[in-house]
Scaffold this motif. Structure first.
Motif, PDB file in Angstrom:
ATOM      1  N   PRO A  99       0.820  -1.210   0.000  1.00  0.00           N
ATOM      2  CA  PRO A  99       0.000   0.000   0.000  1.00  0.00           C
ATOM      3  C   PRO A  99       0.858   1.265   0.000  1.00  0.00           C
ATOM      4  CG  PRO A  99      -0.712  -1.520   1.722  1.00  0.00           C
ATOM      5  CD  PRO A  99       0.575  -2.051   1.161  1.00  0.00           C
ATOM      6  N   ALA A 100       0.321   2.304  -0.622  1.00  0.00           N
ATOM      7  CA  ALA A 100       0.993   3.602  -0.669  1.00  0.00           C
ATOM      8  C   ALA A 100      -0.062   4.696  -0.558  1.00  0.00           C
ATOM      9  CB  ALA A 100       1.773   3.750  -1.970  1.00  0.00           C
ATOM     10  N   LEU A 101       0.337   5.828  -0.015  1.00  0.00           N
ATOM     11  CA  LEU A 101      -0.569   6.972   0.104  1.00  0.00           C
ATOM     12  C   LEU A 101      -0.488   7.819  -1.161  1.00  0.00           C
ATOM     13  CD1 LEU A 101       0.171   8.138   3.767  1.00  0.00           C
ATOM     14  CD2 LEU A 101      -1.669   6.641   2.961  1.00  0.00           C
ATOM     15  N   ASP A 102      -1.620   8.370  -1.575  1.00  0.00           N
ATOM     16  CA  ASP A 102      -1.601   9.315  -2.688  1.00  0.00           C
ATOM     17  C   ASP A 102      -1.371  10.716  -2.118  1.00  0.00           C
ATOM     18  OD1 ASP A 102      -4.062  10.194  -1.673  1.00  0.00           O
ATOM     19  OD2 ASP A 102      -5.223   9.490  -3.388  1.00  0.00           O
ATOM     20  N   ALA A 103      -1.349  11.714  -2.989  1.00  0.00           N
ATOM     21  CA  ALA A 103      -1.052  13.084  -2.562  1.00  0.00           C
ATOM     22  C   ALA A 103      -2.075  13.605  -1.552  1.00  0.00           C
ATOM     23  CB  ALA A 103      -0.987  14.011  -3.774  1.00  0.00           C
ATOM     24  N   GLY A 104      -3.348  13.269  -1.749  1.00  0.00           N
ATOM     25  CA  GLY A 104      -4.383  13.753  -0.827  1.00  0.00           C
ATOM     26  C   GLY A 104      -4.240  13.161   0.562  1.00  0.00           C
ATOM     27  N   ALA A 105      -4.003  11.859   0.635  1.00  0.00           N
ATOM     28  CA  ALA A 105      -3.820  11.208   1.939  1.00  0.00           C
ATOM     29  C   ALA A 105      -2.541  11.708   2.606  1.00  0.00           C
ATOM     30  CB  ALA A 105      -3.801   9.695   1.784  1.00  0.00           C
ATOM     31  N   THR A 106      -1.506  11.952   1.807  1.00  0.00           N
ATOM     32  CA  THR A 106      -0.253  12.496   2.344  1.00  0.00           C
ATOM     33  C   THR A 106      -0.488  13.885   2.926  1.00  0.00           C
ATOM     34  OG1 THR A 106       1.054  11.183   0.812  1.00  0.00           O
ATOM     35  CG2 THR A 106       2.131  13.116   1.761  1.00  0.00           C
ATOM     36  N   ALA A 107      -1.306  14.694   2.264  1.00  0.00           N
ATOM     37  CA  ALA A 107      -1.629  16.032   2.787  1.00  0.00           C
ATOM     38  C   ALA A 107      -2.366  15.923   4.128  1.00  0.00           C
ATOM     39  CB  ALA A 107      -2.472  16.809   1.772  1.00  0.00           C
ATOM     40  N   SER A 108      -3.251  14.946   4.238  1.00  0.00           N
ATOM     41  CA  SER A 108      -3.969  14.736   5.504  1.00  0.00           C
ATOM     42  C   SER A 108      -2.995  14.365   6.616  1.00  0.00           C
ATOM     43  CB  SER A 108      -5.023  13.641   5.348  1.00  0.00           C
ATOM     44  OG  SER A 108      -5.986  14.005   4.394  1.00  0.00           O
ATOM     45  N   ILE A 109      -2.073  13.472   6.307  1.00  0.00           N
ATOM     46  CA  ILE A 109      -1.064  13.058   7.286  1.00  0.00           C
ATOM     47  C   ILE A 109      -0.195  14.255   7.681  1.00  0.00           C
ATOM     48  CG2 ILE A 109       1.029  11.657   7.594  1.00  0.00           C
ATOM     49  CD1 ILE A 109      -1.570  10.020   7.802  1.00  0.00           C
ATOM     50  N   ASN A 110       0.227  15.039   6.701  1.00  0.00           N
ATOM     51  CA  ASN A 110       1.049  16.223   6.987  1.00  0.00           C
ATOM     52  C   ASN A 110       0.323  17.198   7.890  1.00  0.00           C
ATOM     53  OD1 ASN A 110       3.155  15.200   5.477  1.00  0.00           O
ATOM     54  ND2 ASN A 110       2.630  16.366   3.638  1.00  0.00           N
ATOM     55  N   GLU A 111      -0.968  17.347   7.656  1.00  0.00           N
ATOM     56  CA  GLU A 111      -1.753  18.259   8.494  1.00  0.00           C
ATOM     57  C   GLU A 111      -1.756  17.784   9.945  1.00  0.00           C
ATOM     58  OE1 GLU A 111      -5.795  20.709   7.959  1.00  0.00           O
ATOM     59  OE2 GLU A 111      -6.066  18.534   7.894  1.00  0.00           O
ATOM     60  N   LEU A 112      -1.888  16.487  10.143  1.00  0.00           N
ATOM     61  CA  LEU A 112      -1.857  15.944  11.502  1.00  0.00           C
ATOM     62  C   LEU A 112      -0.484  16.122  12.140  1.00  0.00           C
ATOM     63  CD1 LEU A 112      -3.911  12.663  11.007  1.00  0.00           C
ATOM     64  CD2 LEU A 112      -4.658  14.775  12.140  1.00  0.00           C
ATOM     65  N   GLN A 113       0.562  15.903  11.364  1.00  0.00           N
ATOM     66  CA  GLN A 113       1.921  16.023  11.902  1.00  0.00           C
ATOM     67  C   GLN A 113       2.239  17.446  12.350  1.00  0.00           C
ATOM     68  OE1 GLN A 113       3.991  14.324   8.500  1.00  0.00           O
ATOM     69  NE2 GLN A 113       4.386  12.442   9.627  1.00  0.00           N
ATOM     70  N   THR A 114       1.654  18.426  11.678  1.00  0.00           N
ATOM     71  CA  THR A 114       1.966  19.819  11.998  1.00  0.00           C
ATOM     72  C   THR A 114       0.910  20.478  12.894  1.00  0.00           C
ATOM     73  OG1 THR A 114       0.922  20.591   9.953  1.00  0.00           O
ATOM     74  CG2 THR A 114       3.290  20.129   9.871  1.00  0.00           C
ATOM     75  N   ALA A 115      -0.128  19.757  13.241  1.00  0.00           N
ATOM     76  CA  ALA A 115      -1.198  20.327  14.070  1.00  0.00           C
ATOM     77  C   ALA A 115      -0.687  20.654  15.466  1.00  0.00           C
ATOM     78  CB  ALA A 115      -2.367  19.348  14.172  1.00  0.00           C
ATOM     79  N   SER A 116      -1.212  21.719  16.016  1.00  0.00           N
ATOM     80  CA  SER A 116      -0.880  22.070  17.396  1.00  0.00           C
ATOM     81  C   SER A 116      -1.549  21.067  18.334  1.00  0.00           C
ATOM     82  CB  SER A 116      -1.371  23.481  17.719  1.00  0.00           C
ATOM     83  OG  SER A 116      -2.789  23.493  17.781  1.00  0.00           O
ATOM     84  N   ALA A 117      -1.039  20.991  19.538  1.00  0.00           N
ATOM     85  CA  ALA A 117      -1.627  20.094  20.541  1.00  0.00           C
ATOM     86  C   ALA A 117      -3.092  20.453  20.774  1.00  0.00           C
ATOM     87  CB  ALA A 117      -0.833  20.164  21.837  1.00  0.00           C
ATOM     88  N   ALA A 118      -3.410  21.730  20.745  1.00  0.00           N
ATOM     89  CA  ALA A 118      -4.781  22.171  20.994  1.00  0.00           C
ATOM     90  C   ALA A 118      -5.737  21.752  19.881  1.00  0.00           C
ATOM     91  CB  ALA A 118      -4.823  23.694  21.160  1.00  0.00           C
ATOM     92  N   ASP A 119      -5.228  21.657  18.660  1.00  0.00           N
ATOM     93  CA  ASP A 119      -6.082  21.332  17.515  1.00  0.00           C
ATOM     94  C   ASP A 119      -6.042  19.860  17.113  1.00  0.00           C
ATOM     95  OD1 ASP A 119      -6.846  23.987  17.236  1.00  0.00           O
ATOM     96  OD2 ASP A 119      -5.258  24.420  15.776  1.00  0.00           O
TER      97      ASP A 119
END
Length: 180
Positions: free
Chosen positions: A97-117
């Motif tokens: 399995p591999a992530l496409d660009a959209g799923a990668t963007a979702s993962i990136n958003e989680l990685q950079t999210a603040s603790a509060a968000d």
């Protein structure tokens, strides 16, 4: 007509902050009927769930979110294994399995999210991801082209429904606001 003064308008617009939320993209239409496309989409869906949930284990401080995340990792590893086994039984050689660009963007958003968000974003992504997975598995189970994969998809449906039910009950997800 309601008139708002400049200050009232600013207050009205800033009272409910808007946060970006990038749900993973839905699977392509052919994944609902064609074996290799289904295997690829199901694998990507599981990989997204595993990766996003590993981030949740690292970032979330909410015990309910952490418990849910661990369950996602455990369940989606099992569904990946079941899909691969079914694909092999159907005479296919599935790729990892591999992530496409959209799923990668979702993962990136989680990685950079603040603790509060973080918890809100994680749960917010889980709803559309699971709704898309449910549609994928239900559709392939009823109209797919390979019997072993149809059986595997049928087996995944109650698992995904259980996840959606749990998401609705999570306080940080405000699940009642999401349609299924």
């Amino acid at each position: 007509m309601i008139k708002l003064t400049g200050l009232a308008l600013v207050l009205a617009l800033t009272a409910a902050p808007v946060f970006a939320q990038t749900p993973p993209p839905p699977p392509p239409a052919e994944a609902k009927m064609q074996a290799m496309a289904y295997v690829k989409a199901a694998g990507m869906s599981d990989l997204y769930e595993i990766n996003s949930s590993q981030i949740a284990l690292e970032k979330s401080r909410d015990p309910a979110v952490r418990k849910f995340a661990q369950m996602m990792i455990d369940h989606h590893r099992k569904t990946t294994a079941a899909t691969v086994k079914a694909a092999q039984a159907a005479g296919l050689s599935p790729m990892a399995p591999a992530l496409d660009a959209g799923a990668t963007a979702s993962i990136n958003e989680l990685q950079t999210a603040s603790a509060a968000d973080f918890d809100r974003l994680y749960i917010g992504q889980q709803f559309p991801a699971h709704q898309a997975a449910l549609d994928l598995h239900q559709s392939y189970a009823s109209g797919g082209d390979k019997a072993p994969l149809k059986t595997s998809a049928r087996t995944a449906v109650p698992i995904v429904k259980q996840h959606l039910s749990m998401l609705q009950k999570m306080p940080s997800g405000k699940g009642a606001d999401h349609a299924m």
